[in-house]
Design a protein around this motif. Structure first.
Motif, PDB file in Angstrom:
ATOM      1  N   ALA B 186       1.031  -1.159   0.182  1.00  0.00           N
ATOM      2  CA  ALA B 186      -0.353   0.132   0.125  1.00  0.00           C
ATOM      3  C   ALA B 186       1.119   0.940   0.371  1.00  0.00           C
ATOM      4  CB  ALA B 186      -0.916   0.220   1.082  1.00  0.00           C
ATOM      5  N   ALA B 187       1.588   0.911   0.661  1.00  0.00           N
ATOM      6  CA  ALA B 187       2.324   2.017   1.170  1.00  0.00           C
ATOM      7  C   ALA B 187       3.806   2.210  -0.472  1.00  0.00           C
ATOM      8  CB  ALA B 187       4.181   1.905   2.333  1.00  0.00           C
ATOM      9  N   GLY B 188       3.936   1.432  -1.338  1.00  0.00           N
ATOM     10  CA  GLY B 188       4.469   1.544  -2.296  1.00  0.00           C
ATOM     11  C   GLY B 188       3.186   2.336  -3.748  1.00  0.00           C
ATOM     12  N   ALA B 189       2.284   2.187  -3.086  1.00  0.00           N
ATOM     13  CA  ALA B 189       1.042   2.292  -4.165  1.00  0.00           C
ATOM     14  C   ALA B 189       0.733   3.984  -3.879  1.00  0.00           C
ATOM     15  CB  ALA B 189      -0.405   1.505  -4.611  1.00  0.00           C
ATOM     16  N   THR B 190       0.596   4.800  -3.130  1.00  0.00           N
ATOM     17  CA  THR B 190      -0.197   5.439  -2.619  1.00  0.00           C
ATOM     18  C   THR B 190       1.004   6.699  -2.197  1.00  0.00           C
ATOM     19  OG1 THR B 190       0.151   4.964  -0.092  1.00  0.00           O
ATOM     20  CG2 THR B 190      -1.863   4.339  -1.668  1.00  0.00           C
ATOM     21  N   ARG B 191       2.737   6.172  -1.754  1.00  0.00           N
ATOM     22  CA  ARG B 191       3.600   7.178  -1.607  1.00  0.00           C
ATOM     23  C   ARG B 191       2.699   7.733  -0.082  1.00  0.00           C
ATOM     24  NH1 ARG B 191       7.639   8.994  -5.773  1.00  0.00           N
ATOM     25  NH2 ARG B 191       7.090   7.624  -6.527  1.00  0.00           N
ATOM     26  N   MET B 192       3.042   6.881   0.952  1.00  0.00           N
ATOM     27  CA  MET B 192       2.957   7.283   2.343  1.00  0.00           C
ATOM     28  C   MET B 192       2.671   5.678   3.185  1.00  0.00           C
ATOM     29  SD  MET B 192      -1.188   8.541   1.434  1.00  0.00           S
ATOM     30  CE  MET B 192      -1.474   9.277   2.918  1.00  0.00           C
ATOM     31  N   PRO B 193       4.266   5.742   3.135  1.00  0.00           N
ATOM     32  CA  PRO B 193       4.643   4.576   3.846  1.00  0.00           C
ATOM     33  C   PRO B 193       4.108   5.321   5.419  1.00  0.00           C
ATOM     34  CG  PRO B 193       6.807   6.286   3.179  1.00  0.00           C
ATOM     35  CD  PRO B 193       5.496   6.129   2.441  1.00  0.00           C
ATOM     36  N   PHE B 194       4.812   6.088   5.710  1.00  0.00           N
ATOM     37  CA  PHE B 194       4.550   6.611   7.375  1.00  0.00           C
ATOM     38  C   PHE B 194       2.963   6.129   7.660  1.00  0.00           C
ATOM     39  CE2 PHE B 194       4.125   9.298  11.258  1.00  0.00           C
ATOM     40  CZ  PHE B 194       5.424   9.214  11.421  1.00  0.00           C
ATOM     41  N   THR B 195       2.454   6.492   7.121  1.00  0.00           N
ATOM     42  CA  THR B 195       0.633   6.533   7.620  1.00  0.00           C
ATOM     43  C   THR B 195       0.440   4.694   7.357  1.00  0.00           C
ATOM     44  OG1 THR B 195       0.335   7.988   5.856  1.00  0.00           O
ATOM     45  CG2 THR B 195      -1.829   6.904   6.743  1.00  0.00           C
ATOM     46  N   PHE B 196       0.713   3.964   6.594  1.00  0.00           N
ATOM     47  CA  PHE B 196       0.910   2.467   7.210  1.00  0.00           C
ATOM     48  C   PHE B 196       1.256   1.863   7.267  1.00  0.00           C
ATOM     49  CE2 PHE B 196      -0.821   3.484   2.592  1.00  0.00           C
ATOM     50  CZ  PHE B 196      -2.712   3.113   2.923  1.00  0.00           C
ATOM     51  N   TYR B 197       2.544   2.707   8.302  1.00  0.00           N
ATOM     52  CA  TYR B 197       2.800   1.531   8.536  1.00  0.00           C
ATOM     53  C   TYR B 197       2.705   1.800  10.345  1.00  0.00           C
ATOM     54  CZ  TYR B 197       6.619  -0.305   5.417  1.00  0.00           C
ATOM     55  OH  TYR B 197       6.609  -0.995   3.934  1.00  0.00           O
ATOM     56  N   VAL B 198       2.471   3.119  10.412  1.00  0.00           N
ATOM     57  CA  VAL B 198       2.369   3.833  11.316  1.00  0.00           C
ATOM     58  C   VAL B 198       0.951   2.560  12.138  1.00  0.00           C
ATOM     59  CG1 VAL B 198       0.740   5.221  12.832  1.00  0.00           C
ATOM     60  CG2 VAL B 198       2.733   6.056  12.005  1.00  0.00           C
ATOM     61  N   ALA B 199      -0.338   2.461  11.232  1.00  0.00           N
ATOM     62  CA  ALA B 199      -1.251   2.275  10.858  1.00  0.00           C
ATOM     63  C   ALA B 199      -1.274   0.421  11.266  1.00  0.00           C
ATOM     64  CB  ALA B 199      -2.134   2.079  10.167  1.00  0.00           C
ATOM     65  N   VAL B 200       0.225  -0.303  11.001  1.00  0.00           N
ATOM     66  CA  VAL B 200       0.663  -1.696  11.146  1.00  0.00           C
ATOM     67  C   VAL B 200       1.039  -1.844  12.758  1.00  0.00           C
ATOM     68  CG1 VAL B 200       1.678  -3.649  10.942  1.00  0.00           C
ATOM     69  CG2 VAL B 200       0.697  -2.840   9.190  1.00  0.00           C
ATOM     70  N   ALA B 201       1.746  -0.539  13.293  1.00  0.00           N
ATOM     71  CA  ALA B 201       2.210  -0.570  14.909  1.00  0.00           C
ATOM     72  C   ALA B 201       0.834  -0.457  15.314  1.00  0.00           C
ATOM     73  CB  ALA B 201       3.291   0.804  14.851  1.00  0.00           C
ATOM     74  N   ILE B 202       0.004   0.409  15.277  1.00  0.00           N
ATOM     75  CA  ILE B 202      -0.615   0.382  16.145  1.00  0.00           C
ATOM     76  C   ILE B 202      -1.496  -1.229  16.344  1.00  0.00           C
ATOM     77  CG2 ILE B 202      -3.208   1.459  16.227  1.00  0.00           C
ATOM     78  CD1 ILE B 202      -2.602   3.933  14.571  1.00  0.00           C
ATOM     79  N   ASN B 203      -1.729  -2.001  14.672  1.00  0.00           N
ATOM     80  CA  ASN B 203      -2.695  -3.145  15.128  1.00  0.00           C
ATOM     81  C   ASN B 203      -1.912  -4.298  15.880  1.00  0.00           C
ATOM     82  OD1 ASN B 203      -4.538  -2.981  13.398  1.00  0.00           O
ATOM     83  ND2 ASN B 203      -3.693  -3.908  11.687  1.00  0.00           N
ATOM     84  N   TYR B 204      -0.655  -3.699  15.750  1.00  0.00           N
ATOM     85  CA  TYR B 204       0.615  -4.891  16.293  1.00  0.00           C
ATOM     86  C   TYR B 204       0.134  -4.348  17.918  1.00  0.00           C
ATOM     87  CZ  TYR B 204       3.271  -6.978  13.647  1.00  0.00           C
ATOM     88  OH  TYR B 204       3.483  -7.939  12.466  1.00  0.00           O
ATOM     89  N   LEU B 205      -0.318  -3.333  18.401  1.00  0.00           N
ATOM     90  CA  LEU B 205      -0.058  -2.658  19.743  1.00  0.00           C
ATOM     91  C   LEU B 205      -1.468  -2.866  20.570  1.00  0.00           C
ATOM     92  CD1 LEU B 205       0.944   0.886  20.021  1.00  0.00           C
ATOM     93  CD2 LEU B 205       2.100  -0.860  21.176  1.00  0.00           C
ATOM     94  N   LEU B 206      -2.788  -3.060  19.534  1.00  0.00           N
ATOM     95  CA  LEU B 206      -3.939  -3.228  19.733  1.00  0.00           C
ATOM     96  C   LEU B 206      -3.854  -5.022  20.178  1.00  0.00           C
ATOM     97  CD1 LEU B 206      -6.249  -2.172  17.383  1.00  0.00           C
ATOM     98  CD2 LEU B 206      -6.136  -1.995  19.586  1.00  0.00           C
TER      99      LEU B 206
END
Lengths: 240, 229
Positions: B186-206
């Motif tokens: 998703a990061a590659g397609a949208t050029r928004m790596p920070f947003t997507f890795y933060v989303a994943v980090a939040i998932n792990y935290l949950l």
């Protein structure tokens, strides 16, 4: 097994060894130096000081190192402000990003380890220090921290080994550490067993060297806690 | 910045795979852990040596190296062994199998240590009493040892589980579509790596936070029969 592949590529592995050792040691040093004040503040500070430290530790301990590294290496570039700041030449480099992430990661774990051992300080020791009129700083320096380090050592040695293992992730962002060297050799010769087993041997050698030195340090620091008969070298009369 | 640009469902799919691989590896790890712990405590020096070798080697090798070894090395072995049985097509190793078995194998070693401690915490007399009643070894294990060791094993087990979930992020490196890899795509397609890795980090935290609460509940549940200090 074809040992010739390893012999002819030993230079790459040595380069990788150098990078692994640099990455691990520098991030451990920075992590530890930052962790000590954070741990002290985490135990003694008020709620407003504690909250950000707690959040920092919670984030770094609750998410995978790989995600943290991607967040720094790929993620920071998303912001225009970051790309134009003076820090960009640093954060553009994979090497710096890996160091930055590893240092913060080990800092979070170490903060928690040291906090745990500060909390375990016997009440009497602190009361005695207060009764002797020590200031908080003096008490920390002379009483609390030395005994806290001693208690933290076994857990911290685990953290050192985890950092060593974690450093293998640097190979994912193009850094040639030991794992990176193995991946290069594997892709050149398609000989995964030789490539990765060599890396495994390197890592095992480093791990056991660390364990050896930590044992030595433990013996030195906890000498006064050891049973007496282990300390004395027994002198026996020669048997006739 | 906080919009997932329609990639939310894709990340969710990845989360599902992360959980799936976590549970499969946990199952493997627990099986190996119980076997390892019983081997470490057994009377046979050969079994003890094997278990000791197992835990020592795992402690010395990084997870990623182990995973790459199994994934790439396994590929070579499977394709060498395949023709011997008359199977001549090229075989691709399933990254799910490689990932789950490697993570299970690694955490089996940690579980071995946890279970060994838990078994030792159950009183010898209890086991002897079981044998004295004429129970078989399996009966003593399932009726006396297992129910009581669970309480002692939960703290260590919980810690291993939390580390295991985070280790599953590595499967994205061997090409499995877990949430880290979904985020990378998703990061590659949208050029928004920070947003997507933060989303994943939040998932792990949950996931880890929910796990912590469940483990706390289990701990109190299994300590009901014991007086709290």
């Amino acid at each position: 097994m074809d040992f010739a592949i390893i012999a002819s590529n030993i230079d790459i592995y040595l380069e990788g060894l150098k990078n692994t050792l640099i990455l691990v040691s520098i991030s451990l040093i920075f992590g530890l130096v930052m962790a000590i004040p954070l741990a002290v503040l985490r135990t003694s500070g008020n709620l407003y000081v504690q909250a950000p430290i707690r959040a920092f530790v919670y984030f770094f301990r609750g998410t995978p190192l790989l995600v943290q590294m991607f967040l720094v290496y790929y993620g920071f570039g998303q912001f225009e402000a970051m790309r134009e700041s003076v820090l960009w030449p640093l954060f553009r480099e994979a090497y710096f990003c890996a160091l930055f992430t590893f240092a913060l990661n080990t800092c979070a774990y170490t903060t928690e380890i040291i906090r745990g051992s500060i909390v375990a300080t016997p009440h009497g020791e602190i009361e005695a220090a207060r009764a002797a009129g020590m200031s908080t700083f003096l008490m920390l320096r002379r009483i609390v921290l030395p005994s806290a380090f001693r208690r933290a050592l076994p857990a911290y040695s685990n953290e050192i080994i985890f950092m060593l293992h974690g450093s293998s992730l640097a190979s994912v962002i193009t850094i040639i550490d030991i794992t990176g060297a193995a991946r290069i050799v594997n892709s050149r010769y398609y000989s995964p067993w030789e490539a990765f087993l060599t890396a495994a041997v390197f890592y095992m050698a480093i791990t056991f060297t660390i364990v050896f030195f930590v044992r030595k340090l433990e013996k030195l620091w906890q000498r006064h806690l050891m049973p007496l008969e282990q300390l004395d070298t027994k002198i026996e009369a020669p048997s006739i | 910045m906080f919009s997932l640009q329609g990639y939310g469902p894709s990340i969710l799919e990845g989360t599902y795979l992360t959980l799936e691989i976590s549970f499969v590896s946990l199952f493997v790890a627990m099986l190996l852990g119980i076997c390892g712990a019983l081997a470490k405590l057994s009377g046979s020096p050969v079994l003890r040596a094997i278990a000791k070798l197992y835990t020592t080697v795992i402690r010395g090798i990084p997870d990623l190296v182990m995973m790459l070894l199994v994934f790439f090395g396994g590929q070579v072995i499977v394709n060498k062994v395949g023709p011997l049985f008359g199977y001549n097509e090229y075989i691709d190793i399933n990254p799910f199998v490689a990932g789950a078995s490697t993570i299970g194998f690694i955490f089996g070693a940690y579980m071995t240590e946890t279970f060994r401690g838990a078994i030792l915490a159950v009183g010898r007399g209890q086991l002897e009493a079981g044998y004295a009643y004429g129970m078989t070894g399996l009966q003593v294990f399932s009726r006396i040892l297992l129910p009581q060791m669970v309480r002692h094993a939960i703290p260590g087990f919980g810690n291993n589980w939390l580390v295991l979930i985070k280790t599953t992020a590595l499967v994205s490196i061997i090409g499995l579509d877990d949430m880290v890899r979904k985020a990378a795509m998703a990061a590659g397609a949208t050029r928004m790596p920070f947003t997507f890795y933060v989303a994943v980090a939040i998932n792990y935290l949950l996931i880890t936070t929910v796990s912590i609460y469940l483990l706390k509940y289990l701990e109190t549940r299994y300590s009901v029969g014991v007086r709290r200090e």
